[in-house]
Scaffold this motif. Structure first.
Motif, short mmCIF file in Angstrom:
data_model
loop_
_atom_site.label_atom_id
_atom_site.label_comp_id
_atom_site.label_asym_id
_atom_site.label_seq_id
_atom_site.Cartn_x
_atom_site.Cartn_y
_atom_site.Cartn_z
N UNK A 175 52.07 -40.87 64.44
CA UNK A 175 50.84 -40.70 63.66
C UNK A 175 50.92 -39.46 62.77
N UNK A 176 51.50 -38.38 63.28
CA UNK A 176 51.65 -37.18 62.48
C UNK A 176 52.50 -37.46 61.23
N UNK A 177 53.62 -38.16 61.43
CA UNK A 177 54.53 -38.45 60.31
C UNK A 177 53.84 -39.33 59.27
N UNK A 178 53.25 -40.41 59.71
CA UNK A 178 52.54 -41.30 58.80
C UNK A 178 53.38 -41.78 57.62
N UNK A 179 54.69 -41.75 57.76
CA UNK A 179 55.64 -42.17 56.71
C UNK A 179 55.45 -41.38 55.42
N UNK A 180 55.05 -40.12 55.59
CA UNK A 180 54.90 -39.21 54.45
C UNK A 180 56.27 -38.63 54.12
N UNK A 181 56.83 -38.93 52.95
CA UNK A 181 58.16 -38.42 52.60
C UNK A 181 58.27 -36.89 52.69
N UNK A 182 57.17 -36.18 52.46
CA UNK A 182 57.20 -34.72 52.54
C UNK A 182 57.41 -34.23 53.97
N UNK A 183 57.15 -35.08 54.96
CA UNK A 183 57.32 -34.71 56.38
C UNK A 183 58.62 -35.25 56.97
N UNK A 184 59.44 -35.89 56.18
CA UNK A 184 60.63 -36.57 56.68
C UNK A 184 61.58 -35.63 57.42
N UNK A 185 61.93 -34.50 56.83
CA UNK A 185 62.90 -33.60 57.47
C UNK A 185 62.39 -33.10 58.82
N UNK A 186 61.13 -32.72 58.86
CA UNK A 186 60.58 -32.24 60.13
C UNK A 186 60.44 -33.39 61.14
N UNK A 187 60.09 -34.58 60.65
CA UNK A 187 60.03 -35.74 61.55
C UNK A 187 61.38 -35.97 62.21
N UNK A 188 62.45 -35.94 61.42
CA UNK A 188 63.80 -36.15 61.98
C UNK A 188 64.08 -35.15 63.09
#
Length: 120
Positions: free
Chosen positions: A56-69
């Motif tokens: 839910x935090x990631x929400x497929x937001x490209x700006x959060x991709x690196x931290x999501x990984x």
């Protein structure tokens, strides 16, 4: 020099022709609009998917991709049983990690493929 493990990726809507080897759904929730019979899964590895909070935090937001990984890899490090189950499938032969995200380049299956390949 060893060959890269045969870990493929496919969206749940790609159809059986796009899936090689064992078919493993790696989402915590079932993909919308896909009948269970259509995927013809070998396994649904719910426990290896990102936590609901992380998803839910990631929400497929490209700006959060690196931290999501980074966060997802940390979750995988803390989930050795689920990782071992996925690695067992990978050691038996080719697998396709099936995911429900629209973005083919930034989703949990991409992270998981690289994580598993690094451990084989």
């Amino acid at each position: 020099m060893s060959a890269r493990p045969a870990i493929h990726l496919a969206r749940a809507w790609d159809g059986p022709g796009a899936m090689v080897g064992a078919r493993l759904l790696v989402d915590r929730v079932w993909p919308r609009g896909v009948a269970k019979d259509d995927l013809r899964l070998d396994a649904w590895l719910r426990n290896i998917a990102p936590s609901s909070g992380l998803r839910k935090w990631f929400g497929h937001d490209p700006a959060r991709w690196d931290e999501f990984r980074d966060r997802y890899r940390a979750e995988l490090d803390r989930n050795p049983d689920a990782v071992a189950q996925a690695l067992d499938w990978c050691r038996r032969g080719p697998v396709t990690l099936i995911f429900g995200a629209k973005d083919r380049d930034r989703n949990q299956a991409v992270v998981l493929r690289d994580y598993l390949a690094g451990r084989l």
